[in-house]
Design a protein around this motif. Structure first.
Motif, PDB file in Angstrom:
ATOM      1  N   HIS A  24      35.933  27.778  49.600  1.00 11.68           N
ATOM      2  CA  HIS A  24      37.288  27.531  50.101  1.00 11.68           C
ATOM      3  C   HIS A  24      37.785  28.707  50.941  1.00 11.68           C
ATOM      4  O   HIS A  24      37.569  29.873  50.594  1.00 11.68           O
ATOM      5  CB  HIS A  24      38.250  27.288  48.927  1.00 11.68           C
ATOM      6  N   SER A  25      38.470  28.372  52.029  1.00  9.39           N
ATOM      7  CA  SER A  25      38.933  29.389  52.971  1.00  9.39           C
ATOM      8  C   SER A  25      40.059  30.238  52.400  1.00  9.39           C
ATOM      9  O   SER A  25      40.901  29.749  51.641  1.00  9.39           O
ATOM     10  CB  SER A  25      39.408  28.732  54.273  1.00  9.39           C
ATOM     11  N   TRP A  26      40.050  31.532  52.765  1.00 11.21           N
ATOM     12  CA  TRP A  26      41.109  32.489  52.427  1.00 11.21           C
ATOM     13  C   TRP A  26      41.444  32.472  50.938  1.00 11.21           C
ATOM     14  O   TRP A  26      42.618  32.580  50.568  1.00 11.21           O
ATOM     15  CB  TRP A  26      42.375  32.216  53.245  1.00 11.21           C
ATOM     16  N   SER A  27      40.452  32.339  50.080  1.00 13.41           N
ATOM     17  CA  SER A  27      40.723  32.213  48.648  1.00 13.41           C
ATOM     18  C   SER A  27      39.715  33.001  47.822  1.00 13.41           C
ATOM     19  O   SER A  27      38.550  33.148  48.205  1.00 13.41           O
ATOM     20  CB  SER A  27      40.649  30.738  48.215  1.00 13.41           C
ATOM     21  N   VAL A  28      40.179  33.497  46.678  1.00 15.72           N
ATOM     22  CA  VAL A  28      39.279  34.016  45.658  1.00 15.72           C
ATOM     23  C   VAL A  28      38.740  32.798  44.918  1.00 15.72           C
ATOM     24  O   VAL A  28      39.494  32.081  44.252  1.00 15.72           O
ATOM     25  CB  VAL A  28      40.014  34.965  44.694  1.00 15.72           C
ATOM     26  N   GLN A  29      37.445  32.555  45.017  1.00 19.04           N
ATOM     27  CA  GLN A  29      36.886  31.294  44.547  1.00 19.04           C
ATOM     28  C   GLN A  29      37.124  31.056  43.058  1.00 19.04           C
ATOM     29  O   GLN A  29      37.411  29.931  42.627  1.00 19.04           O
ATOM     30  CB  GLN A  29      35.390  31.246  44.867  1.00 19.04           C
ATOM     31  N   ASP A  30      37.017  32.101  42.233  1.00 25.25           N
ATOM     32  CA  ASP A  30      37.205  31.942  40.794  1.00 25.25           C
ATOM     33  C   ASP A  30      38.670  31.753  40.401  1.00 25.25           C
ATOM     34  O   ASP A  30      38.965  31.381  39.266  1.00 25.25           O
ATOM     35  CB  ASP A  30      36.639  33.148  40.048  1.00 25.25           C
ATOM     36  N   ALA A  31      39.581  32.014  41.345  1.00 20.96           N
ATOM     37  CA  ALA A  31      41.005  31.953  41.011  1.00 20.96           C
ATOM     38  C   ALA A  31      41.673  30.655  41.461  1.00 20.96           C
ATOM     39  O   ALA A  31      42.782  30.363  41.032  1.00 20.96           O
ATOM     40  CB  ALA A  31      41.733  33.140  41.638  1.00 20.96           C
ATOM     41  N   ILE A  32      41.018  29.888  42.327  1.00 24.43           N
ATOM     42  CA  ILE A  32      41.688  28.716  42.880  1.00 24.43           C
ATOM     43  C   ILE A  32      41.713  27.568  41.876  1.00 24.43           C
ATOM     44  O   ILE A  32      40.871  27.465  40.988  1.00 24.43           O
ATOM     45  CB  ILE A  32      41.018  28.250  44.190  1.00 24.43           C
TER      46      ILE A  32
END
Length: 450
Positions: A24-32
């Motif tokens: 996912h763009s502009w995101s911390v993957q583990d936090a979304i």
């Protein structure tokens, strides 16, 4: 409104696959925590649990005509039956028709279009053409800007999203923004930054105007705060460019196609750029498309030269057909006029909202393009979250957004700014419904500001 049927099991599967397999763009993957969306119509979308949400962000400020507009859906279906794809060297009815329509709706002598897959590629080609046309290499861009995430456009971008991509392309020079609420020059009278001329002229003294190909700017700054230019600013920039033979590129990827209550934002200040870049609202994102629209002198110059640009999907038939349908619908249904009328509603109601919430430091915008800037203290203007905040520092905004979403309102936020950018077809009743929820959510910001 379409019937909303719950299907929680499908929703869980969609979400699990998204978190496991999608970057996912502009995101911390583990936090979304992505919301699985099952469908949409008009100004609303819904999830697999049957919850409906008022889209106060037009997704990424691109679904201007609303979700699932029947005319656009029909145009895509009809074109798919005729011709799904063909190479850019061929001429197709939807691409030729769209190019003609763009020459009609864009201001002044903007006349010829190169089609791209989105706004970033439109900006890439704009600076490439500007350098080729002028024989110069420097590009002046602003700090509070976002022009895309490809190599050249992310270098043009001034906000911290460019940091991981640095060093970028050479020749990009920065200038300060006419941001009157937080003017970098302290906003003296007259202000060298906010009036446009003195600041740009000083930069050109150091860079050499004979070396500068173009000034590129978002006509109205988008994600970095929804900042309309002060009166006279854009005209002053235009005059400085003309004085030195520099091209003016207006990035209206976000601000174009009715977003500000005019077909294009530059029309609010009676300025015509040499190059106009567009995407998003050209067809509300139904199929990816953008465009670089050039003025007659540049078009005349390039006609007998091999244009040094190309994309496999330039002028894709499905994308162009949807864009033609969108422009026709805008004209037939008065979409731009509705955006202007609803802009008057926002102009009346948002200041009232701000009066009730001490966390709101500034209200600004026009048309259906508005922002509330949240602060800890109105006197000091200390932001509710730092401009370049990451991680935990953004929790205040995240809490506000979640509170709104839990109440059925989808908001777009960036740093300490809440953007209010609904589809241009929104009604007054829907605005009132959305503002009532936003009123409740802002109480969280007030608590944090206290």
């Amino acid at each position: 409104m379409a019937t909303v049927e719950a299907n929680p099991e499908t929703g869980r599967r969609v979400k699990e696959d998204a978190k496991r397999y999608v970057l996912h763009s502009w995101s911390v993957q583990d936090a979304i925590d992505p919301l699985p969306v099952a469908g949409a119509e008009g100004c609303w979308f819904w999830d697999y649990d049957g919850n409906r949400y008022l889209d106060f962000a037009s997704q990424l400020v691109n679904v201007s005509i609303g979700h699932q507009h029947p005319k656009l859906v029909a145009a895509i279906k009809e074109q798919a039956e005729k011709l799904c794809t063909i190479g850019p060297p061929m001429a197709t009815e939807p691409r030729s028709q769209l190019a003609r329509l763009l020459s009609e709706v864009t201001p002044g002598n903007l006349t010829m279009s190169f089609f791209t897959n989105g706004g970033a590629e439109a900006n890439e080609n704009a600076i490439k053409l500007a350098r080729w046309y002028t024989g110069r290499h420097k590009i002046v861009a602003r700090y509070r800007s976002y022009h895309g995430a490809t190599a050249g456009s992310i270098t043009l971008t001034g906000d911290p999203r460019r940091w991981p991509a640095e060093p970028g392309i050479p020749g990009v020079v920065r200038m300060l923004d006419p941001y009157t609420y937080r003017c970098p020059a302290g906003h003296p009278d007259p202000c060298p930054v906010c009036t446009g001329t003195p600041h740009l002229e000083e930069i050109l003294q150091y860079e050499g105007p004979q070396n500068v190909a173009a000034v590129i700017l978002e006509t109205v700054t988008g994600t970095n705060g929804v900042i309309p230019p002060p009166p006279g600013y854009l005209r002053a920039i235009r005059e400085v460019c003309d004085r030195h033979g520099i091209l003016l590129i207006c990035d209206e990827v976000m601000a174009g196609f009715g977003r500000t209550g005019r077909w294009f934002a530059c029309e609010n200040w009676d300025v015509v750029p040499d190059i106009l870049t567009v995407a998003k609202g050209i067809n509300s994102g139904y199929v990816p498309i953008g465009a670089m629209v050039i003025s007659q002198p540049i078009a005349d110059w390039v006609r007998d030269k091999p244009f040094a640009g190309g994309l496999t999907y330039s002028g894709h038939p499905l994308a162009c057909a949807s864009a033609v349908a969108s422009i026709e619908a805008f004209r037939e249904e008065g979409v731009v006029e509705n955006a202007a009328a609803m802009g008057d509603v926002f102009a009346r109601e948002l200041p009232k909202l701000a009066e009730r919430h001490p966390s709101v430091g500034d209200v600004r915008g026009l048309g259906c393009f508005w922002a509330l800037e949240l602060v800890r203290n109105r006197e000091t203007k200390e932001p509710l979250v730092p401009f370049n905040a990451t991680g935990e520092a953004l929790q205040p905004i995240a809490r506000l957004s979640k509170a709104a979403l839990d109440r059925g309102l989808y908001l777009m936020t960036h740093w300490n700014v809440v953007m209010i950018c609904p589809p241009l077809v929104i009604t007054r009743e829907e605005i009132e419904e959305g503002l009532a929820v936003l009123d409740e959510a802002l109480a969280i910001a007030d608590e944090l500001a206290a």
